[in-house]
Design a protein around this motif. Structure first.
Motif, short mmCIF file in Angstrom:
data_model
loop_
_atom_site.label_atom_id
_atom_site.label_comp_id
_atom_site.label_asym_id
_atom_site.label_seq_id
_atom_site.Cartn_x
_atom_site.Cartn_y
_atom_site.Cartn_z
N LEU A 198 -3.86 -4.64 -3.55
CA LEU A 198 -5.31 -4.55 -3.46
C LEU A 198 -5.90 -4.18 -4.80
O LEU A 198 -5.30 -3.41 -5.56
CB LEU A 198 -5.71 -3.52 -2.41
CG LEU A 198 -5.27 -3.80 -0.96
CD1 LEU A 198 -5.52 -2.58 -0.09
CD2 LEU A 198 -5.99 -5.02 -0.41
N GLN B 27 -8.80 -11.77 -8.24
CA GLN B 27 -8.54 -11.56 -6.81
C GLN B 27 -9.01 -10.18 -6.36
O GLN B 27 -9.20 -9.26 -7.17
CB GLN B 27 -7.06 -11.71 -6.51
CG GLN B 27 -6.50 -13.10 -6.68
CD GLN B 27 -5.01 -13.13 -6.38
OE1 GLN B 27 -4.22 -12.44 -7.00
NE2 GLN B 27 -4.62 -13.93 -5.40
N GLY C 164 -7.32 -9.12 -3.33
CA GLY C 164 -6.11 -8.71 -2.65
C GLY C 164 -5.15 -9.86 -2.54
O GLY C 164 -5.51 -11.02 -2.76
N SER C 165 -3.91 -9.55 -2.22
CA SER C 165 -2.90 -10.59 -2.02
C SER C 165 -1.80 -10.04 -1.12
O SER C 165 -1.60 -8.82 -1.04
CB SER C 165 -2.30 -11.06 -3.36
OG SER C 165 -1.61 -9.99 -4.00
N LEU C 166 -1.12 -10.97 -0.45
CA LEU C 166 0.00 -10.58 0.41
C LEU C 166 1.20 -11.41 0.01
O LEU C 166 1.18 -12.65 0.09
CB LEU C 166 -0.35 -10.81 1.88
CG LEU C 166 0.68 -10.26 2.87
CD1 LEU C 166 0.56 -8.74 2.97
CD2 LEU C 166 0.51 -10.89 4.24
N HIS D 138 -8.60 -9.02 5.91
CA HIS D 138 -8.27 -10.36 5.42
C HIS D 138 -6.78 -10.46 5.09
O HIS D 138 -6.09 -11.40 5.52
CB HIS D 138 -9.12 -10.67 4.19
CG HIS D 138 -8.92 -12.04 3.63
ND1 HIS D 138 -9.90 -13.00 3.64
CD2 HIS D 138 -7.85 -12.61 3.02
CE1 HIS D 138 -9.44 -14.10 3.07
NE2 HIS D 138 -8.19 -13.89 2.68
N GLU D 139 -6.28 -9.51 4.32
CA GLU D 139 -4.88 -9.57 3.93
C GLU D 139 -3.95 -9.29 5.11
O GLU D 139 -2.87 -9.90 5.22
CB GLU D 139 -4.61 -8.57 2.80
CG GLU D 139 -5.41 -8.84 1.53
CD GLU D 139 -5.26 -10.26 1.02
OE1 GLU D 139 -4.17 -10.86 1.21
OE2 GLU D 139 -6.23 -10.79 0.44
N PRO E 182 2.46 -4.10 6.90
CA PRO E 182 2.76 -4.43 5.50
C PRO E 182 3.97 -3.63 5.02
O PRO E 182 4.15 -2.47 5.40
CB PRO E 182 1.49 -4.01 4.75
CG PRO E 182 0.43 -3.93 5.78
CD PRO E 182 1.11 -3.54 7.06
N HIS F 38 -3.14 -12.32 7.05
CA HIS F 38 -2.14 -13.22 6.46
C HIS F 38 -0.73 -12.92 6.99
O HIS F 38 0.18 -13.72 6.79
CB HIS F 38 -2.17 -13.13 4.94
CG HIS F 38 -3.28 -13.94 4.33
ND1 HIS F 38 -3.47 -15.27 4.63
CD2 HIS F 38 -4.23 -13.60 3.42
CE1 HIS F 38 -4.51 -15.71 3.94
NE2 HIS F 38 -4.99 -14.73 3.22
N MET G 1 1.52 -5.80 0.24
CA MET G 1 0.09 -6.03 0.05
C MET G 1 -0.35 -5.39 -1.26
O MET G 1 -0.05 -4.22 -1.54
CB MET G 1 -0.72 -5.44 1.20
CG MET G 1 -2.22 -5.66 1.08
SD MET G 1 -3.18 -4.74 2.33
CE MET G 1 -2.55 -5.47 3.83
#
Length: 262
Positions: free
Chosen positions: A192, A180, A182-184, A210-211, A169, A214, A190
């Motif tokens: 969180l 949410q 988390g997201s990327l 999970h992230e 990352p 991605h 990233m």
């Protein structure tokens, strides 16, 4: 050059918000946010980790809103019970005796000192504050403590997964998210949810995995879930944990640190 029509067109109305106390059918009084939204076409009552909200069109009268709340009082009571948003403890200086961390509750001890800080000493958390420290200082110290703990957890997990990934990352940030975990971003950054540090460690680690996956697959296809399964076989159990406890975790972090941001 802007057209004359655009210059003369009325500016859209802004969203208006106000807080009010609402008595539930069982006699409890809760805080309700009443929102007038220019985009709303009907009255809508909702509950999330931020609490209860009534969204109203601009032309709806206050009396109409009050009738709507009265008609849906039982539904609102049931939703609050389901999401367990009532009774989430706020942090009170010298009064609160415990704080959550990594799925457990730790005893909290208060003491006066020159510098504001929160640190862990064995199983106990020790909160040091100057005599005249503001509430905002308390919330900031709590947030800084939780973020440091979360970064330490991620720092322990990343080395195990990075060798099998196309890249690391770009950076990892923590914030309080409304929905949410988390997201990327396309650039590999990233984000969180800070509330993850309140969850049991396995659940937090699952979101990180999970992230990270991605970085291999940007979608949620079967191929993506195979990558998750390969690295974290028990991911379904942790997903179920979030379904049961997620809103409580977010509401608790919000009560301790302030508002969610996204």
């Amino acid at each position: 050059m802007p057209s004359l029509f655009r210059l003369l067109a009325p500016k859209p109305r802004a969203i208006e918000r106000e807080s009010l106390d609402l008595e539930l059918p069982d006699g409890r009084v809760i805080a309700l946010q009443r929102v007038r939204d220019p985009r709303a076409r009907r009255l809508k009552l909702s509950v999330d980790e931020r609490g209860a909200r009534l969204t109203m069109p601009l032309r709806a009268s206050l009396a109409t809103g009050e009738r709507f709340l009265a008609e849906h009082g039982d539904w609102l009571t049931a939703q609050l019970a389901r999401f367990q948003l009532d009774g989430v403890p706020a942090l009170e200086r010298g009064v609160s005796t415990q704080l959550p961390l990594r799925g457990e509750t730790h005893p909290l001890r208060w003491q006066e000192g020159r510098f504001a800080r929160l640190q862990q000493e064995g199983d106990e958390l020790v909160f040091t504050l100057p005599a005249k420290a503001a509430d905002s200082t308390t919330r900031r110290v709590v947030r800084d403590f939780y973020e440091a703990q979360a970064r330490a957890d991620v720092g322990r997990w990343l080395p195990r997964f990075l060798p099998e990934l196309p890249r690391a990352p770009r950076r990892v940030t923590f914030k309080m998210m409304s929905s949410q975990w988390g997201s990327l971003a396309p650039d590999g950054s990233m984000a969180l949810d800070l509330s993850l540090v309140l969850a049991r460690p396995g659940a937090f680690e699952y979101v990180v995995v999970h992230e990270l996956c991605h970085l291999i697959r940007a979608d949620h296809s079967r191929a993506f879930w195979r990558e998750v399964e390969l690295r974290f076989p028990h991911w379904r159990e942790e997903r179920d944990y979030f379904h049961a406890q997620g809103r409580r975790l977010k509401a608790t972090m919000r009560a301790l640190c302030g508002k969610a941001s996204g």
